[in-house]
Design a protein around this motif. Structure first.
Motif, PDB file in Angstrom:
ATOM      1  N   PRO A 212       1.197  -1.289   0.632  1.00 33.74           N
ATOM      2  CA  PRO A 212      -0.175  -0.246   0.033  1.00 33.74           C
ATOM      3  C   PRO A 212       0.695   1.211   0.523  1.00 33.74           C
ATOM      4  CG  PRO A 212       0.087  -0.703   1.845  1.00 33.74           C
ATOM      5  CD  PRO A 212       0.658  -1.788   1.500  1.00 33.74           C
ATOM      6  N   VAL A 213       0.551   2.519  -0.466  1.00 31.35           N
ATOM      7  CA  VAL A 213       1.241   3.763  -0.554  1.00 31.35           C
ATOM      8  C   VAL A 213       0.552   4.048  -0.049  1.00 31.35           C
ATOM      9  CG1 VAL A 213       1.641   5.460  -2.269  1.00 31.35           C
ATOM     10  CG2 VAL A 213       1.454   2.964  -3.329  1.00 31.35           C
ATOM     11  N   HIS A 214      -0.586   4.019   0.588  1.00 28.89           N
ATOM     12  CA  HIS A 214      -1.452   4.789   1.720  1.00 28.89           C
ATOM     13  C   HIS A 214      -1.310   4.194   2.879  1.00 28.89           C
ATOM     14  CE1 HIS A 214      -0.750   8.454  -1.307  1.00 28.89           C
ATOM     15  NE2 HIS A 214      -1.077   7.426  -2.132  1.00 28.89           N
ATOM     16  N   ASP A 215      -1.745   4.742   4.107  1.00 30.07           N
ATOM     17  CA  ASP A 215      -2.363   4.551   5.077  1.00 30.07           C
ATOM     18  C   ASP A 215      -3.576   4.524   5.303  1.00 30.07           C
ATOM     19  OD1 ASP A 215       0.003   3.765   5.880  1.00 30.07           O
ATOM     20  OD2 ASP A 215      -0.040   5.517   7.216  1.00 30.07           O
ATOM     21  N   ASP A 216      -4.087   5.434   4.816  1.00 28.76           N
ATOM     22  CA  ASP A 216      -5.147   5.643   4.869  1.00 28.76           C
ATOM     23  C   ASP A 216      -6.146   5.141   3.537  1.00 28.76           C
ATOM     24  OD1 ASP A 216      -7.757   7.662   3.504  1.00 28.76           O
ATOM     25  OD2 ASP A 216      -7.903   8.081   5.125  1.00 28.76           O
ATOM     26  N   ALA A 217      -7.305   4.480   3.940  1.00 25.87           N
ATOM     27  CA  ALA A 217      -7.674   3.696   3.383  1.00 25.87           C
ATOM     28  C   ALA A 217      -8.806   4.350   1.728  1.00 25.87           C
ATOM     29  CB  ALA A 217      -8.770   3.019   3.917  1.00 25.87           C
ATOM     30  N   GLY A 218      -9.026   5.730   2.054  1.00 26.99           N
ATOM     31  CA  GLY A 218      -9.910   6.008   1.094  1.00 26.99           C
ATOM     32  C   GLY A 218      -8.448   6.663  -0.061  1.00 26.99           C
ATOM     33  N   ARG A 219      -7.445   7.010   0.285  1.00 23.96           N
ATOM     34  CA  ARG A 219      -6.328   7.984  -0.672  1.00 23.96           C
ATOM     35  C   ARG A 219      -5.712   6.136  -1.043  1.00 23.96           C
ATOM     36  NH1 ARG A 219      -2.760  11.362   2.578  1.00 23.96           N
ATOM     37  NH2 ARG A 219      -1.547  11.278  -0.194  1.00 23.96           N
ATOM     38  N   GLN A 220      -5.200   5.100  -0.059  1.00 22.70           N
ATOM     39  CA  GLN A 220      -5.398   4.023  -1.386  1.00 22.70           C
ATOM     40  C   GLN A 220      -6.074   3.545  -2.262  1.00 22.70           C
ATOM     41  OE1 GLN A 220      -2.281   2.709  -1.027  1.00 22.70           O
ATOM     42  NE2 GLN A 220      -2.261   0.961  -2.590  1.00 22.70           N
ATOM     43  N   GLN A 221      -7.574   3.725  -2.240  1.00 20.68           N
ATOM     44  CA  GLN A 221      -8.445   3.224  -2.865  1.00 20.68           C
ATOM     45  C   GLN A 221      -8.507   3.794  -4.409  1.00 20.68           C
ATOM     46  OE1 GLN A 221     -10.349  -0.054  -2.417  1.00 20.68           O
ATOM     47  NE2 GLN A 221     -10.759   0.497  -4.829  1.00 20.68           N
ATOM     48  N   ARG A 222      -8.554   5.403  -3.982  1.00 19.50           N
ATOM     49  CA  ARG A 222      -8.164   6.045  -5.602  1.00 19.50           C
ATOM     50  C   ARG A 222      -7.089   6.535  -5.983  1.00 19.50           C
ATOM     51  NH1 ARG A 222     -10.554   9.851  -1.767  1.00 19.50           N
ATOM     52  NH2 ARG A 222      -8.390  10.504  -0.891  1.00 19.50           N
ATOM     53  N   PHE A 223      -6.039   6.358  -5.110  1.00 15.70           N
ATOM     54  CA  PHE A 223      -4.271   6.002  -5.649  1.00 15.70           C
ATOM     55  C   PHE A 223      -4.482   4.568  -6.552  1.00 15.70           C
ATOM     56  CE2 PHE A 223      -0.826   3.305  -6.341  1.00 15.70           C
ATOM     57  CZ  PHE A 223       0.077   3.996  -6.504  1.00 15.70           C
ATOM     58  N   LEU A 224      -4.859   3.405  -5.783  1.00 15.35           N
ATOM     59  CA  LEU A 224      -5.240   1.815  -7.245  1.00 15.35           C
ATOM     60  C   LEU A 224      -6.297   2.259  -8.564  1.00 15.35           C
ATOM     61  CD1 LEU A 224      -6.195  -0.812  -4.242  1.00 15.35           C
ATOM     62  CD2 LEU A 224      -3.764  -0.491  -5.462  1.00 15.35           C
ATOM     63  N   LYS A 225      -7.180   2.947  -8.294  1.00 12.05           N
ATOM     64  CA  LYS A 225      -7.853   3.555  -9.418  1.00 12.05           C
ATOM     65  C   LYS A 225      -7.574   4.045 -10.049  1.00 12.05           C
ATOM     66  CE  LYS A 225     -12.254   5.518 -11.031  1.00 12.05           C
ATOM     67  NZ  LYS A 225     -13.998   6.169 -10.032  1.00 12.05           N
ATOM     68  N   ASN A 226      -6.065   4.562 -10.494  1.00 14.94           N
ATOM     69  CA  ASN A 226      -5.714   5.508 -10.882  1.00 14.94           C
ATOM     70  C   ASN A 226      -4.303   4.704 -11.822  1.00 14.94           C
ATOM     71  OD1 ASN A 226      -7.277   8.045 -11.121  1.00 14.94           O
ATOM     72  ND2 ASN A 226      -6.710   8.823  -8.877  1.00 14.94           N
ATOM     73  N   ALA A 227      -4.139   4.056 -11.178  1.00 12.13           N
ATOM     74  CA  ALA A 227      -2.496   2.858 -11.302  1.00 12.13           C
ATOM     75  C   ALA A 227      -3.452   2.467 -12.633  1.00 12.13           C
ATOM     76  CB  ALA A 227      -2.330   2.554 -10.395  1.00 12.13           C
ATOM     77  N   TRP A 228      -4.820   1.486 -12.036  1.00 15.21           N
ATOM     78  CA  TRP A 228      -5.060   0.268 -13.028  1.00 15.21           C
ATOM     79  C   TRP A 228      -5.043   1.392 -14.724  1.00 15.21           C
ATOM     80  CZ3 TRP A 228      -4.627  -4.363 -12.979  1.00 15.21           C
ATOM     81  CH2 TRP A 228      -4.623  -5.657 -11.566  1.00 15.21           C
ATOM     82  N   LYS A 229      -5.508   2.114 -14.347  1.00 15.75           N
ATOM     83  CA  LYS A 229      -5.782   3.507 -15.615  1.00 15.75           C
ATOM     84  C   LYS A 229      -4.572   3.547 -16.566  1.00 15.75           C
ATOM     85  CE  LYS A 229      -9.891   5.812 -14.212  1.00 15.75           C
ATOM     86  NZ  LYS A 229     -10.322   7.825 -13.524  1.00 15.75           N
ATOM     87  N   VAL A 230      -3.715   3.779 -15.341  1.00 16.37           N
ATOM     88  CA  VAL A 230      -2.674   3.692 -16.231  1.00 16.37           C
ATOM     89  C   VAL A 230      -1.941   2.441 -16.912  1.00 16.37           C
ATOM     90  CG1 VAL A 230       0.203   4.152 -15.711  1.00 16.37           C
ATOM     91  CG2 VAL A 230      -1.365   5.744 -14.703  1.00 16.37           C
TER      92      VAL A 230
END
Length: 508
Positions: A212-230
């Motif tokens: 995980p990149v972020h400790d906060d679950a919400g921020r981590q979820q947004r990061f994963l969504k953007n990462a999959w798009k990339v």
């Protein structure tokens, strides 16, 4: 740290069972990679009547350089995918599947599928290669000499596969049918995948999940969504680039493509290093060590440009100008590609012991001096090839001993430079930039591979008389760089490095 297995751990010969899983998947992956690579340049330059593609040397070697460079370049996004999205275990599995698909695509007796097969192998290797190695480290959280021994065993698997691949694939490809050799490489990868699937549970939690990149679950979820798009945008870009080529909308000329790709990689690497110097907030000591790393990065480009003649120019030299008859049997030229792996299996333990032995007597050469030795051995190897070339110019074929001696000298050079360079990169890099600078090491290695392909294209079967001069030029540059680096090695060590960097073992 401890040198023994943690209590309750299931082991084989004192090592985690997962090591054998990774040993065999990497052995079979290297079997497939080096087995196919041993045939690649020979297949591209072979006449149509002999089942080849009848490419000229410059085009074929440029493609070879792009292919080998691509393998190292894709390891950067491959590591990111494992760390951020899939975890190393799943990334290795998918990488192996893509590699096998690539080899079986090459096995189709059609030239239209050739480039698609190469692209698939490059992408799959980028997913598998860096992440299998990272999981080996994860199996030894306690560190210590047991971890070093584990990596040594793992590198034995790499070189065992590198030894067997050219022998089996070379025999099938050159003496039966090129596509049988490519198919054999695919079968090897499938065998590796089968054992990986059956024994994967022995890996436990090593590489099981992305970090995980972020400790906060919400921020981590947004990061994963953007990462999959990339990731999917990247996949789409590859599909578009390949599709445009097959549709005939865009023509990719290999030599100019290799030239422009090399220039891009050089500017990208130097640009990142310059950014670190100016905006990296480095201390004075860190800047000095980064300056030393920059010198080592640039020297290794020249080293790999010479070393990687093995699979291109030297392979063609073996096929065209070497007497391959031994005791009445004509062995395949591709078998020369096994020598490097065999020599590393034999010599790497000696070098590991030798550096330690010298270190205990305060005679261990500095890292810059070892790089200088690597360049000198490469240069002397090309002097040997110059001698062989003069025999060819005189109208004779040479004995296999000329190439065998050259491979020996180049392997010794590799053992002086490659593992030492990896160690220096980890120990001289500012801690917060360690991963990116390791990626930069592989970036410059890819540049060396591209340069190797372009240099190999300077040789021509229609102008044999130029061979001695080209070999002499490469030898002079290599030896010259080695001598200059040796003369300034003490200054580089004292002014820039400050402390010695040691390495116990290595592989490739």
């Amino acid at each position: 740290m401890t040198d023994t297995a943690p209590t309750g751990e299931s082991t084989i010969l004192g090592h985690p069972r997962g090591l054998m899983t990774l040993f065999f998947v990497e052995m079979w992956e290297r079997f497939s990679y080096y087995g196919m690579r041993a045939l690649l340049i020979l297949f591209m330059t072979a006449a149509i009547t002999k089942g080849g593609m009848a490419m000229d040397d410059a085009t074929a070697t440029a493609i070879y350089g792009l292919y080998t460079a691509g393998v190292y370049l894709t390891s950067l996004p491959g590591g990111w995918i494992a760390d951020r999205l899939l975890g190393a275990q799943r990334t290795v599995w998918y990488g192996g599947l893509i590699i096998a698909a690539g080899h079986f695509t090459l096995a189709i007796p059609s030239h239209t599928t050739f480039f698609l097969g190469l692209v698939l192998i490059v992408l799959g290797t980028g997913l598998l290669k860096p992440n299998a190695s990272s999981m080996v480290g994860d199996l030894y959280p306690e560190g210590g000499s047991r971890r070093d021994a584990g990596f040594s065993l793992y590198y034995m698997g790499i070189n065992l596969g590198g030894f067997l691949g050219p022998i089996i694939c070379g025999l099938l490809g050159q003496q039966l049918n090129w596509h049988y050799g490519f198919a054999a490489a695919g079968v090897g990868m499938v065998l590796g995948l089968i054992q990986y699937r059956l024994t994967r549970r022995s890996l436990g939690q090593a590489g099981a999940h992305a970090l995980p990149v972020h400790d906060d679950a919400g921020r981590q979820q947004r990061f994963l969504k953007n990462a999959w798009k990339v990731l999917w945008l990247g996949v789409a870009a590859v599909v578009v680039v390949v599709g445009l080529g097959y549709a005939g909308i865009v023509t990719y000329a290999p030599v100019p493509l290799a030239l422009w790709s090399g220039l891009f990689i050089l500017l990208l690497g130097l640009g990142f290093l310059a950014w670190l110097f100016v905006y990296g907030k480095l201390s004075t000591v860190e800047k000095k060590r980064l300056a030393a790393l920059t010198i080592l990065f640039l020297v290794q480009v020249l080293f790999w440009a010479g070393y990687e003649q093995a699979g291109s120019n030297f392979n063609l030299f073996a096929e065209r100008y070497t007497d391959l008859q031994v005791f009445g049997y004509a062995f395949p030229a591709a078998w020369f590609q096994s020598e490097n792996s065999l020599l590393i299996l034999l010599l790497a333990p000696f070098f590991a012991w030798f550096w330690v032995w010298l270190g205990r007597r305060k005679l261990d050469p500095s890292t810059p001096m070892k790089f200088a030795l690597g360049m000198l051995f490469i240069g002397v190897g090309f002097l040997v090839m110059m001698g062989a070339a003069w025999i060819v110019v005189a109208g004779h074929k040479v004995l296999p001993t000329w190439l065998a001696l050259t491979y020996l000298l180049h392997t010794v050079g590799e053992l002086c430079l490659s593992p030492v360079g990896l160690s220096a990169t980890t120990k001289l890099s500012p801690r917060r930039y360690a991963s990116r600078l390791m990626g930069t090491w592989f970036l410059f290695m890819a540049l060396g591979d591209l340069l190797a392909g372009l240099i190999a294209g300077r040789f021509s079967a229609h102008d044999v008389g130029e061979m001695p001069r080209i070999y002499l030029t490469i030898a002079a540059i290599s030896i010259g760089v080695g001598v200059v680096l040796a003369l300034f090695s003490r200054l580089i060590k004292r002014r820039l490095i400050g402390e010695e960097v040691r390495i116990a073992s290595g592989g490739h």
